[in-house]
Write an enzyme that holds these catalytic residues in place. Structure first.
Site, mmCIF file in Angstrom:
data_model
loop_
_atom_site.group_PDB
_atom_site.id
_atom_site.type_symbol
_atom_site.label_atom_id
_atom_site.label_comp_id
_atom_site.label_asym_id
_atom_site.label_seq_id
_atom_site.Cartn_x
_atom_site.Cartn_y
_atom_site.Cartn_z
ATOM 1 N N CYS A 101 0.843 -1.197 0.000
ATOM 2 C CA CYS A 101 0.000 0.000 0.000
ATOM 3 C C CYS A 101 0.881 1.252 0.000
ATOM 4 O O CYS A 101 1.704 1.439 0.904
ATOM 5 C CB CYS A 101 -0.924 0.009 1.206
ATOM 6 N N LYS A 140 1.907 -9.379 -0.735
ATOM 7 C CA LYS A 140 1.697 -8.468 -1.859
ATOM 8 C C LYS A 140 2.599 -7.257 -1.664
ATOM 9 O O LYS A 140 2.599 -6.633 -0.605
ATOM 10 C CB LYS A 140 0.238 -8.022 -1.944
ATOM 11 N N HIS A 170 2.880 -5.812 -7.585
ATOM 12 C CA HIS A 170 2.330 -4.670 -8.312
ATOM 13 C C HIS A 170 3.489 -4.018 -9.060
ATOM 14 O O HIS A 170 4.513 -3.700 -8.461
ATOM 15 C CB HIS A 170 1.692 -3.672 -7.353
ATOM 16 N N GLY A 204 -1.470 -4.731 -11.721
ATOM 17 C CA GLY A 204 -1.192 -3.396 -12.243
ATOM 18 C C GLY A 204 -1.681 -3.228 -13.668
ATOM 19 O O GLY A 204 -1.191 -3.898 -14.579
ATOM 20 N N GLY A 227 -7.588 -4.772 -9.728
ATOM 21 C CA GLY A 227 -7.946 -3.848 -8.668
ATOM 22 C C GLY A 227 -8.905 -2.784 -9.134
ATOM 23 O O GLY A 227 -10.122 -2.999 -9.229
#
EC number: 1.3.1.-
Length: 338
Positions: A101, A140, A170, A204, A227
């Site tokens: 994040c 992740k 990502h 992504g 996402g």
């Protein structure tokens, strides 16, 4: 592709964990639309061990949405271990650790992608969580903190050595946030590493079915994670699976079926919270939905939709859009309407 004993089949497509988006209602809808695995909103370890009700509610899993991963984040080992044990009691299929994040309130405090500036601590937390629970543990993360520290190939090996059973990457650095294009070449380098044996999930810019297919055929990942493209468009999983399984995207949902899914999200959000807060919660989905993109002179209608305070008011606006605005738009343009 398997994570531990959980078999997700060939070319699995997963719903990414997203704060204030992937509640249990949305996860179930995405599962019904074709998502092979879904992730909860990320859960703060500190809030979880303090038994904050808004956080503990995130642990609720509907059996129909499984397999489900619960994702936790934090910056200290002991609270992360304690939180992991609490999560294990909620019986998800997988425990995922958020080291990706990028938002300031998380990464700026050293959690999430902030851990990319303290790799020894990241590895310490990962190893401790793996050893504390019997669940399959996954991670992740991102390519690195910034362009000059894209360490993901080496980091993937280190995380594997800690005992994780899958890694989601990502394709951006923390410094990029969500800007620019995801670097899938870097994700491919992770997958191509002969010393890496765990599944690699790419994340992504998977916005259309063709990009999901490319992730598998060109970059060789074991799974893909969707996402932001799912916000206001849970049918993206239906479209992706149609291409991956049947080789075509011809069998798309009708506009009426898509509106029905949005209405279901709204009514379930209201039922789960209350009318006022339920509508506030769902506005993000309405604002992002591709159903309303490209329609000319739509600004006033969009503002009215996003300012609606009651379900009756919002439903009247949606009926007007569906019955009048979109048909008029389709009749006056040769552009394909999603």
């Amino acid at each position: 592709m398997k994570i531990g004993q959980i078999d997700l089949g060939e070319r699995p497509v997963m719903l990414a964990p997203m704060e204030d988006v992937t509640d249990h209602s949305f996860r179930l809808i995405c599962k019904e639309q074709g998502a092979d695995m879904v992730y909860t909103e990320f859960v703060s370890a500190d809030a979880l061990i303090r038994n904050i009700s808004a956080t503990t509610r995130k642990l609720h899993i509907n059996p129909a949405e499984r397999p489900t991963a619960i994702q936790i984040y934090g910056r200290e080992t002991e609270p992360m271990v304690e939180a992991a044990k609490i999560v294990e009691e909620a019986a998800p299929d997988i425990l995922d650790i958020n080291f990706g994040c990028p938002v300031k309130k998380v990464a700026g405090k050293g959690a999430g992608a902030g851990m990319l500036r303290d790799i020894p601590k990241m590895l310490e937390i990962t190893r401790a969580v793996v050893n504390a629970v019997k669940l399959p543990v996954t991670v992740k993360t991102r390519l690195g903190w910034d362009h000059d520290s894209r360490i993901i190939v080496e980091l993937a090996e280190q995380l594997q050595d800690c005992g994780i059973q899958a890694l989601t990457v990502h394709g951006r650095t923390r410094a990029q946030m969500y800007n620019g294009e995801a670097d899938w070449e870097m994700i491919a380098r992770v997958k191509e590493n002969p010393r890496l044996h765990i599944p690699v999930i790419g994340n992504g810019d998977i916005t259309i079915p063709q990009k999901a297919l490319e992730a598998f055929t060109r970059y060789g990942v074991d799974g893909v994670m969707v996402g932001r493209a799912s916000i206001g468009a849970p049918w993206v999983f239906h479209d992706i699976k149609q291409l991956l399984v049947n080789g075509s995207t011809d069998n798309q949902l009708s506009t009426a079926e898509k509106f029905s899914l949005l209405r279901r999200q709204i009514t379930e959000s209201i039922a789960n919270i209350d009318e006022h807060r339920g509508i506030l919660h769902i506005r993000r989905h309405l604002a992002a939905s591709p159903l309303f993109k490209g329609i000319p002179h739509f600004r006033d209608t969009r503002i009215a939709m996003l300012r609606a305070d009651t379900w009756d008011e919002l439903d009247r606006i949606l009926q007007h859009i569906e019955a009048d605005i979109i048909p008029a738009f389709m009749n006056n343009t040769s552009t394909h309407y999603t």
